[in-house]
Design an enzyme around this catalytic site. Structure first.
Site, short mmCIF file in Angstrom:
data_model
loop_
_atom_site.label_atom_id
_atom_site.label_comp_id
_atom_site.label_asym_id
_atom_site.label_seq_id
_atom_site.Cartn_x
_atom_site.Cartn_y
_atom_site.Cartn_z
N ASN A 1 -106.31 -68.08 67.91
CA ASN A 1 -105.44 -67.17 67.15
C ASN A 1 -104.27 -67.88 66.48
OD1 ASN A 1 -104.38 -64.50 66.35
ND2 ASN A 1 -102.73 -65.06 67.76
N GLU B 1 -101.97 -57.30 73.56
CA GLU B 1 -102.91 -57.84 72.54
C GLU B 1 -104.04 -56.84 72.29
OE1 GLU B 1 -102.15 -60.43 70.71
OE2 GLU B 1 -100.38 -60.61 71.97
N TRP C 1 -105.21 -63.52 50.07
CA TRP C 1 -105.68 -63.23 51.43
C TRP C 1 -107.09 -62.67 51.41
CZ3 TRP C 1 -106.94 -58.11 52.27
CH2 TRP C 1 -106.44 -57.19 51.35
N TRP D 1 -101.62 -64.33 42.54
CA TRP D 1 -102.49 -65.23 43.30
C TRP D 1 -103.21 -66.17 42.37
CZ3 TRP D 1 -101.20 -65.02 48.10
CH2 TRP D 1 -100.88 -63.82 48.73
N TRP E 1 -105.01 -60.68 58.17
CA TRP E 1 -104.81 -61.44 56.93
C TRP E 1 -103.62 -60.89 56.15
CZ3 TRP E 1 -106.04 -65.96 54.88
CH2 TRP E 1 -107.05 -66.68 55.49
N TRP F 1 -102.85 -54.57 69.88
CA TRP F 1 -102.88 -55.04 68.48
C TRP F 1 -104.21 -54.65 67.85
CZ3 TRP F 1 -99.57 -56.32 64.88
CH2 TRP F 1 -98.31 -56.81 65.22
C1 LIG Z 1 -106.07 -64.36 59.81
C2 LIG Z 1 -106.57 -63.72 61.08
C3 LIG Z 1 -107.81 -63.10 61.11
C4 LIG Z 1 -108.27 -62.48 62.29
N1 LIG Z 1 -109.49 -61.88 62.28
C5 LIG Z 1 -109.94 -61.26 63.40
C6 LIG Z 1 -111.20 -60.62 63.42
O1 LIG Z 1 -111.95 -60.59 62.43
N2 LIG Z 1 -111.61 -60.05 64.59
C7 LIG Z 1 -110.83 -60.05 65.72
O2 LIG Z 1 -111.24 -59.52 66.74
N3 LIG Z 1 -109.61 -60.62 65.71
C8 LIG Z 1 -109.14 -61.23 64.60
N4 LIG Z 1 -107.90 -61.84 64.61
C9 LIG Z 1 -107.03 -61.66 65.79
C10 LIG Z 1 -107.12 -62.76 66.86
O3 LIG Z 1 -107.04 -64.03 66.27
C11 LIG Z 1 -108.40 -62.70 67.70
O4 LIG Z 1 -108.60 -61.38 68.18
C12 LIG Z 1 -108.27 -63.64 68.90
O5 LIG Z 1 -108.11 -64.97 68.46
C13 LIG Z 1 -109.50 -63.53 69.77
O6 LIG Z 1 -109.44 -64.45 70.83
P1 LIG Z 1 -109.39 -63.94 72.32
O7 LIG Z 1 -110.44 -62.91 72.53
O8 LIG Z 1 -109.44 -65.16 73.17
O9 LIG Z 1 -107.96 -63.25 72.36
P2 LIG Z 1 -107.01 -62.86 73.57
O10 LIG Z 1 -105.70 -63.52 73.33
O11 LIG Z 1 -107.64 -63.06 74.87
O12 LIG Z 1 -106.74 -61.30 73.30
C14 LIG Z 1 -107.50 -60.25 73.92
C15 LIG Z 1 -108.06 -59.33 72.87
O13 LIG Z 1 -107.00 -58.67 72.17
C16 LIG Z 1 -107.39 -58.47 70.80
N5 LIG Z 1 -106.45 -59.19 69.94
C17 LIG Z 1 -105.73 -60.30 70.23
N6 LIG Z 1 -104.94 -60.64 69.20
C18 LIG Z 1 -105.16 -59.74 68.23
C19 LIG Z 1 -104.64 -59.55 66.92
N7 LIG Z 1 -103.70 -60.35 66.40
N8 LIG Z 1 -105.11 -58.51 66.19
C20 LIG Z 1 -106.04 -57.66 66.70
N9 LIG Z 1 -106.57 -57.79 67.94
C21 LIG Z 1 -106.14 -58.81 68.70
C22 LIG Z 1 -108.78 -59.05 70.64
O14 LIG Z 1 -109.72 -58.01 70.77
C23 LIG Z 1 -108.87 -60.03 71.80
O15 LIG Z 1 -110.18 -60.27 72.24
C24 LIG Z 1 -107.44 -62.48 63.44
C25 LIG Z 1 -106.19 -63.11 63.41
C26 LIG Z 1 -105.77 -63.73 62.25
C27 LIG Z 1 -104.41 -64.39 62.23
#
Ligand SMILES: Cc1cc2nc3c(=O)[nH]c(=O)nc-3n(C[C@H](O)[C@H](O)[C@H](O)COP(=O)(O)OP(=O)(O)OC[C@H]3O[C@@H](n4cnc5c(N)ncnc54)[C@H](O)[C@@H]3O)c2cc1C
Length: 468
Positions: A339, A273, A357, A304, A380, A276
């Site tokens: 997420n 993650e 989006w 759109w 997005w 990602w």
């Molecule tokens: C439509 C949409 C918009 C999003 N916008 C953002 C945003 O503006 N900022 C943001 O940080 N994340 C965003 N995310 C990704 C993700 O949802 C969040 O990073 C995550 O929910 C953060 O929760 P956590 O720290 O508990 O994640 P955990 O599951 O604990 O993951 C650990 C870390 O990995 C990174 N990570 C995890 N999933 C993703 C992902 N899909 N993409 C990129 N990094 C990821 C984050 O830095 C996160 O803190 C978005 C996802 C979607 C579907």
């Protein structure tokens, strides 16, 4: 008096394991400067929830180092502070937003003109976006080979603790944090954020430790469950640089080693993650139009819709689909959304309502405490189907089935949609089918799933046909 050096804090609001600060501290007495720059990013200036976070994070940081606060265009402010103080050098951490590369060049030029050295450091990412390339020397467009290439580079290293900076005691004008009015204007919808979050470096350390203690063991299986607290909630701390990805990575590796294999699956999943996040920055760096334009250009003419009332219902959590509404209300109340629910809510906006989006990304930009130009734009686009490594176009989340699978008892929905708190489990994600005596003051679905799915598939197939 010796000439001071400037540590220009940006999205690196911490004092430990920060290469730029270490180097500044060993070069001389330090002026710790933060600039609130609303001009350089234009329409992507920090959103409402982000400003709330920033306010508290700066307050915390200023307890560790005396912060000089200034507002204005970063290069112009740096030029004046160099002039006012006779600073001999500027130290800062590289930032990867599309507007940052030209800004950093301007800062270099400002320093050059003033006879000050300019030192830029990495650390916001594990890998500089240019350093990861495919066999043909090109950037990656797909996550899996990108992540493999990252793992192949070996383990990250920390810059180390470094000397404590000695703060310059000369005169330099600083503004008052309270005068910046960083809380949202009335109504102050961020007023309850403090019950969910503890911004700042210490809050980041606590979040990481709590995750390792309580979440990590369940992460691989449980990370998709919005009704559970198995994810790290580190994203705003990572976004603001209160903790670095290398610190997180190494702490998880250490926890995996200590657990003797029990956390291996979950630990690997977590590291993926983090990658990602790296991938989002890799794509943003190489395709800097990502926040504005579809990565897959065939989507440029996608029809759109422009339905303002529908957009408003989505924003307010009044779509009639409980999992979507719970997510949108969680977002409003706390500045975050799980997420899995972000994916479902984003899919609903783009595929059920056929709203761009970009509208969703703008709303998230204003309301998320972790609003991040790379992760938000890339995610997005990924959900909408127009991004790098996007979900296949025919993948349209069914909000009822998603709710039933990932919030099986409806605990998440009951928490955020209190109108449905008495709804029996079997109807919690489809309340319109509930018997009359359970009917609640909750809207009917704004669009029927089967109809919306067929309409979206038709529109998406036309694009595909056009692209072929
Ligand atoms: C439509 C949409 C918009 C999003 N916008 C953002 C945003 O503006 N900022 C943001 O940080 N994340 C965003 N995310 C990704 C993700 O949802 C969040 O990073 C995550 O929910 C953060 O929760 P956590 O720290 O508990 O994640 P955990 O599951 O604990 O993951 C650990 C870390 O990995 C990174 N990570 C995890 N999933 C993703 C992902 N899909 N993409 C990129 N990094 C990821 C984050 O830095 C996160 O803190 C978005 C996802 C979607 C579907």
């Amino acid at each position: 008096m010796n000439k001071p050096v400037i540590m220009w804090f940006r999205q690196d609001l911490r004092t430990r394991d920060l290469a730029a600060l270490n180097a500044a501290a060993s070069a001389g007495e330090v002026i710790c400067l933060y600039i609130l720059d609303d001009e350089t990013p234009g329409e992507w200036k920090i959103g409402g929830a982000g400003r709330w976070w920033l306010r508290h994070s700066l307050a915390k940081l200023s307890r560790d180092v005396k912060l000089v606060l200034r507002r204005g265009r970063s290069d112009e402010v740096l030029a004046s502070v160099i002039q006012e103080t006779g600073a001999s050098a500027v130290y800062f951490t590289r930032d990867y937003a599309p507007w940052s590369a030209p800004l950093e060049l301007r800062v270099k030029s400002v320093c050059g003109k003033a006879g000050a050295a300019c030192h830029r450091f990495g650390g916001y990412l594990l890998h500089e976006p240019e350093s990861i390339q495919n066999g043909s020397g090109e950037p990656y467009r797909v996550y899996t080979p990108f992540s493999r290439a990252c793992f192949a580079t070996g383990e990250p290293r920390l810059p180390g603790a470094g000397a404590r900076p000695v703060i310059w005691q000369g005169a330099v004008r600083s503004e008052n944090l309270d005068d910046w009015n960083l809380a949202p204007a009335q109504p102050n919808w961020a007023s309850q954020f403090g019950t969910t979050w503890q911004p700042g470096e210490e809050g980041a350390r606590i979040a990481l430790a709590k995750f390792i203690e309580n979440g990590l063991a369940e992460y691989a299986e449980g990370r998709d469950r919005p009704d559970k607290a198995f994810t790290s909630r580190l994203s705003p701390h990572l976004h603001w640089g209160e903790i670095s990805p290398a610190q997180c990575w190494l702490a998880i590796r250490a926890a995996m080693a200590k657990a003797g294999g029990r956390f291996d699956l979950s630990g690997e999943k977590f590291l993926r993650e983090i990658l990602w996040r790296e991938f989002s920055y890799h794509i943003l760096h190489h395709w800097p139009t990502l926040p504005e334009l579809p990565f897959r250009r065939e989507f440029a003419d996608f029809p759109w819709g422009n339905d303002a009332p529908a957009l408003q219902k989505w924003q307010q959590g009044l779509t009639g689909y409980p999992i979507v509404d719970a997510g949108m209300r969680e977002l409003w109340a706390t500045g975050t959304m799980h997420n899995r629910v972000r994916m479902v809510a984003a899919s609903f906006l783009t595929k059920h309502l056929l709203i761009s989006w970009r509208e969703g990304a703008k709303w998230f930009w204003d309301t998320l405490v972790d609003a991040d130009i790379a992760s938000n734009s890339a995610s997005w686009q990924w959900v909408a189907g127009c991004g790098a490594d996007a979900a296949p176009y025919f993948r349209i989340f069914n909000p009822v089935l998603q709710g039933e699978k990932f919030d099986p008892d409806g605990a998440y929905v009951r928490r955020w949609v209190p109108e449905l708190s008495d709804m029996p489990r079997e109807y919690i994600h489809r309340p319109w089918q509930a018997p009359e005596n359970f009917k609640a003051a909750y809207p009917a679905p704004m669009v029927e799933h089967g109809f919306a799915r067929a309409r979206a598939l038709l529109a998406l197939k036309q694009i595909k046909a056009g692209a072929a």
